[in-house]
Scaffold this motif. Structure first.
Motif, PDB file in Angstrom:
ATOM      1  N   SER A 212       6.510  10.647   1.631  1.00 18.37           N
ATOM      2  CA  SER A 212       6.906   9.607   0.671  1.00 18.37           C
ATOM      3  C   SER A 212       7.442  10.231  -0.626  1.00 18.37           C
ATOM      4  N   SER A 213       8.639   9.788  -1.015  1.00 22.48           N
ATOM      5  CA  SER A 213       9.300  10.329  -2.220  1.00 22.48           C
ATOM      6  C   SER A 213       8.986   9.499  -3.458  1.00 22.48           C
ATOM      7  N   GLY A 214       8.447   8.298  -3.261  1.00 24.60           N
ATOM      8  CA  GLY A 214       8.185   7.397  -4.383  1.00 24.60           C
ATOM      9  C   GLY A 214       9.368   6.495  -4.723  1.00 24.60           C
ATOM     10  N   MET A 216      10.845   4.005  -3.182  1.00 21.73           N
ATOM     11  CA  MET A 216      10.648   2.566  -2.961  1.00 21.73           C
ATOM     12  C   MET A 216       9.757   1.991  -4.069  1.00 21.73           C
ATOM     13  N   GLY A 273       1.343  -2.486  -3.105  1.00 21.09           N
ATOM     14  CA  GLY A 273       0.913  -1.174  -2.589  1.00 21.09           C
ATOM     15  C   GLY A 273       1.994  -0.543  -1.738  1.00 21.09           C
ATOM     16  N   SER A 274       2.884   0.211  -2.381  1.00 21.41           N
ATOM     17  CA  SER A 274       3.944   0.853  -1.587  1.00 21.41           C
ATOM     18  C   SER A 274       3.648   2.333  -1.370  1.00 21.41           C
ATOM     19  N   ALA A 275       2.532   2.824  -1.934  1.00 18.18           N
ATOM     20  CA  ALA A 275       2.197   4.248  -1.774  1.00 18.18           C
ATOM     21  C   ALA A 275       1.804   4.539  -0.328  1.00 18.18           C
ATOM     22  N   ASP A 279      -4.875   8.484   5.004  1.00 19.38           N
ATOM     23  CA  ASP A 279      -5.947   7.778   5.712  1.00 19.38           C
ATOM     24  C   ASP A 279      -7.135   8.706   5.914  1.00 19.38           C
ATOM     25  N   ILE A 305     -10.705   6.616   1.170  1.00 15.29           N
ATOM     26  CA  ILE A 305     -10.709   5.251   0.624  1.00 15.29           C
ATOM     27  C   ILE A 305      -9.484   4.476   1.147  1.00 15.29           C
ATOM     28  N   MET A 308      -6.019  -0.792  -0.526  1.00  8.32           N
ATOM     29  CA  MET A 308      -5.653  -2.210  -0.370  1.00  8.32           C
ATOM     30  C   MET A 308      -6.817  -2.985   0.252  1.00  8.32           C
ATOM     31  N   PHE A 323       2.571  -2.654   2.094  1.00 10.05           N
ATOM     32  CA  PHE A 323       3.681  -2.173   2.912  1.00 10.05           C
ATOM     33  C   PHE A 323       3.093  -1.686   4.224  1.00 10.05           C
ATOM     34  N   LYS A 337      -2.321  -5.712   9.925  1.00  7.67           N
ATOM     35  CA  LYS A 337      -2.744  -5.025   8.680  1.00  7.67           C
ATOM     36  C   LYS A 337      -2.925  -6.030   7.548  1.00  7.67           C
ATOM     37  N   LYS A 341      -6.589  -6.387   5.836  1.00  3.88           N
ATOM     38  CA  LYS A 341      -6.771  -5.962   4.444  1.00  3.88           C
ATOM     39  C   LYS A 341      -6.725  -7.151   3.476  1.00  3.88           C
ATOM     40  N   ASN A 349       8.299  -1.718   7.210  1.00  3.13           N
ATOM     41  CA  ASN A 349       9.532  -0.937   7.408  1.00  3.13           C
ATOM     42  C   ASN A 349       9.373  -0.004   8.587  1.00  3.13           C
ATOM     43  N   GLU A 359      11.838   8.830   2.153  1.00  4.00           N
ATOM     44  CA  GLU A 359      12.835   9.687   1.485  1.00  4.00           C
ATOM     45  C   GLU A 359      14.241   9.093   1.369  1.00  4.00           C
ATOM     46  N   LYS A 381      17.422   0.898  -1.950  1.00  7.97           N
ATOM     47  CA  LYS A 381      16.033   0.544  -2.270  1.00  7.97           C
ATOM     48  C   LYS A 381      15.961  -0.290  -3.544  1.00  7.97           C
TER      49      LYS A 381
HETATM   50  O1  PMT Z   1       8.370   6.657  -1.027  1.00 10.11           O
HETATM   51  P1  PMT Z   1       9.643   6.517  -0.191  1.00 10.11           P
HETATM   52  O2  PMT Z   1      10.175   7.860   0.277  1.00 10.11           O
HETATM   53  O3  PMT Z   1      10.666   5.666  -0.878  1.00 10.11           O
HETATM   54  O4  PMT Z   1       9.231   5.768   1.157  1.00 10.11           O
HETATM   55  C1  PMT Z   1       8.798   4.453   1.117  1.00 10.11           C
HETATM   56  C2  PMT Z   1       7.635   4.191   2.100  1.00 10.11           C
HETATM   57  C3  PMT Z   1       8.141   4.378   3.519  1.00 10.11           C
HETATM   58  C4  PMT Z   1       6.480   5.160   1.824  1.00 10.11           C
HETATM   59  C5  PMT Z   1       7.160   2.728   1.829  1.00 10.11           C
HETATM   60  O5  PMT Z   1       8.218   1.849   2.073  1.00 10.11           O
HETATM   61  C6  PMT Z   1       5.961   2.372   2.696  1.00 10.11           C
HETATM   62  O6  PMT Z   1       6.064   2.004   3.861  1.00 10.11           O
HETATM   63  N1  PMT Z   1       4.713   2.469   2.120  1.00 10.11           N
HETATM   64  C7  PMT Z   1       3.453   2.274   2.797  1.00 10.11           C
HETATM   65  C8  PMT Z   1       3.070   3.511   3.535  1.00 10.11           C
HETATM   66  C9  PMT Z   1       1.728   3.374   4.251  1.00 10.11           C
HETATM   67  O7  PMT Z   1       0.804   4.076   3.927  1.00 10.11           O
HETATM   68  O8  PMT Z   1       1.699   2.431   5.133  1.00 10.11           O
HETATM   69  P2  PMT Z   1       0.383   2.025   6.015  1.00 10.11           P
HETATM   70  O9  PMT Z   1       0.901   1.120   7.060  1.00 10.11           O
HETATM   71  O10 PMT Z   1      -0.331   3.260   6.461  1.00 10.11           O
HETATM   72  O11 PMT Z   1      -0.567   1.264   4.999  1.00 10.11           O
HETATM   73  C10 PMT Z   1      -0.617  -0.163   4.869  1.00 10.11           C
HETATM   74  C11 PMT Z   1      -0.924  -0.536   3.435  1.00 10.11           C
HETATM   75  O12 PMT Z   1      -2.237  -0.054   3.068  1.00 10.11           O
HETATM   76  C12 PMT Z   1       0.033   0.040   2.405  1.00 10.11           C
HETATM   77  O13 PMT Z   1       0.240  -0.935   1.419  1.00 10.11           O
HETATM   78  C13 PMT Z   1      -0.704   1.245   1.835  1.00 10.11           C
HETATM   79  O14 PMT Z   1      -0.352   1.506   0.477  1.00 10.11           O
HETATM   80  C14 PMT Z   1      -2.168   0.802   1.947  1.00 10.11           C
HETATM   81  N2  PMT Z   1      -3.120   1.911   2.172  1.00 10.11           N
HETATM   82  C15 PMT Z   1      -2.999   2.722   3.250  1.00 10.11           C
HETATM   83  C16 PMT Z   1      -3.932   3.710   3.468  1.00 10.11           C
HETATM   84  C17 PMT Z   1      -4.984   3.875   2.543  1.00 10.11           C
HETATM   85  N3  PMT Z   1      -5.888   4.813   2.719  1.00 10.11           N
HETATM   86  N4  PMT Z   1      -5.076   3.058   1.477  1.00 10.11           N
HETATM   87  C18 PMT Z   1      -4.165   2.077   1.269  1.00 10.11           C
HETATM   88  O15 PMT Z   1      -4.241   1.340   0.288  1.00 10.11           O
END
Ligand code: PMT
Length: 411
Positions: A212-214, A216, A273-275, A279, A305, A308, A323, A337, A341, A349, A359, A381
């Motif tokens: 992840s580049s940040g 988004m 939560g786009s980070a 996991d 932790i 979300m 996300f 999800k 959550k 995406n 990225e 984006k």
């Molecule tokens: O940063 P970029 O390069 O622009 O790329 C963007 C992106 C692809 C990272 C972004 O668009 C994206 O998909 N972000 C979510 C990535 C993710 O961790 O997805 P997930 O399906 O594993 O998690 C689902 C949700 O739970 C997310 O909102 C995530 O922030 C949150 N989460 C996940 C794991 C964790 N331990 N804690 C969380 O809060």
């Protein structure tokens, strides 16, 4: 005007003596930080040459619908998708009539039919043409279709008559176009955005992270700020500048991101939560640097932790938007999800494709909520962020009004 920095604007120039003013508008838009692509109708080229606009915009000017060179590079579909806004200035009576009737017989009219970006027109014509019954019908029709009509101004005209029909001055148009990017849909609200990857130490030299580049998340923070929100951005280690007017908290690990979120969550109205949060994290990071002494090394990971999920369990949680980074069964996984959550919305995406997701400069998302969904097709984006923020604003207000008067919808 800061609102125009980085905005992608198509300037359509049609056949009117006011075409020369469009050259000044191009210069002003460029000076304000916008990226401009100019398309000219045949009529426009009788007044000003494409070379003028090419020099002022720094890009080739698009003039033909079926242009082999353009189709290989940026044809009408790409142009329509690229645009954050399409501005037609000057817009002649003839062009407005064709637009009102959904014609697609040249590049500009086809582009207007193809784009999902807002369209703004600056009419320029003789005052009798402006007053004409058919022009009135066309203008009403365009306004009702959501097309913004800027002006015209009243005064002395090139033909010698006096009355309404003069194109607004380039400075006035610049201000209206800039303000169109500032729809204060999140005014008065506090929005927190998480962005980027986290880093989990294996030892003092090595860590586990992701791609992840940040981009988004930073685009979302910018869009939320432009929509009038007070924005806090919790950012992992990324090399991006802080968007103007946004408070940034830098973190490194998932645990630190979780703490930063939870410390301030009680005062937030919306959490996005786009980070890409880890996991699994190394169960016991090595205090020094692990020596290469064995053929194999096993690192034990334990679940960290889930931010979300923790926020979703809070009694008075804010409106939460997650996300989902998926590669298969995207719909089902994303919706699962969202429910697990306890999120109000989720943007899924496909991170298995190279032109979007991690990225990349572009993304495409499917957004889900309890009883609906919306697809936002591949675009920058920045554009996706603005569209998603507008949608979040709509859904947030709907949820608040359902819980009549309760500012924090305990969903
Ligand atoms: O940063 P970029 O390069 O622009 O790329 C963007 C992106 C692809 C990272 C972004 O668009 C994206 O998909 N972000 C979510 C990535 C993710 O961790 O997805 P997930 O399906 O594993 O998690 C689902 C949700 O739970 C997310 O909102 C995530 O922030 C949150 N989460 C996940 C794991 C964790 N331990 N804690 C969380 O809060």
């Amino acid at each position: 005007m800061g609102l125009l920095i980085g905005k992608q604007i198509i300037l359509g120039v049609t056949g009117s003596i006011a075409a020369y003013k469009a050259a000044e508008l191009t210069r002003l838009l460029g000076k304000s930080g916008a990226h401009i692509r100019v398309t000219m109708t045949q009529g426009a080229q009788a007044f000003v040459t494409p070379m003028t606009f090419q020099a002022l915009s720094g890009n080739p000017v698009h003039t033909a619908l079926l242009d082999e060179q353009a189709e290989a590079g940026m044809g009408h579909i790409e142009l329509a998708r690229w645009a954050d806004t399409v501005v037609v200035a000057p817009a002649s009576a003839n062009f407005l009539a064709r637009l009102a009737h959904g014609m697609a017989d040249d590049l500009l009219s086809t582009l207007c039919l193809t784009t999902d970006a807002p369209i703004m027109v600056a009419p320029a014509m003789n005052q009798q043409m402006w007053h004409n019954h058919q022009t009135r019908i066309n203008i009403n029709h365009l306004t009702q279709s959501g097309i913004a009509v800027m002006g015209p101004a009243s005064g002395e005209q090139a033909c010698g008559s006096i009355g309404p029909g003069r194109m607004l001055e380039p400075e006035e148009l610049l201000s209206i176009i800039g303000n169109s990017f500032s729809r204060h849909t999140l005014s008065g609200l506090k929005v927190m955005v998480t962005a980027g990857a986290t880093r989990e130490a294996i030892d003092i030299a090595r860590y586990i992270s992701n791609r992840s580049s940040g981009k988004m998340g930073f685009a979302l923070a910018t869009a939320a700020r432009e929509a009038g929100a007070e924005v806090t951005l919790i950012a992992g280690p990324v090399s991006l500048n802080t968007p103007e007017g946004v408070s940034r908290i830098n973190i490194e690990t998932a645990e630190q991101m979780g703490q930063a979120v939870l410390n301030q969550i009680a005062s937030q109205d919306i959490l996005i939560g786009s980070a890409a949060v880890a996991d699994y994290v190394p169960a016991s990071p090595y205090k020094g640097k692990i020596k290469k002494t064995h053929d194999n090394l096993t690192i034990e990971l334990s679940a960290g932790i889930d931010i979300m999920q923790e926020v979703g369990q809070l009694h008075n949680k804010p409106f939460t938007v997650g996300f989902a980074a998926e590669t298969e069964n995207i719909d089902a996984h994303a919706q699962d999800k969202m429910r697990r959550k306890n999120m109000d919305m989720i943007a899924a995406n496909n991170v298995g494709l190279s032109d979007r997701g991690f990225e990349a400069d572009e993304n495409a998302i499917d957004v889900y909520w309890d009883d609906g969904r919306k697809t936002l097709p591949l675009a920058s984006k920045d554009k996706i962020a603005r569209q998603l923020v507008a949608l979040i604003g709509d859904r947030y207000r709907m949820t608040v009004s359902r819980h009549s008067g309760n500012q924090r919808p305990a969903t």
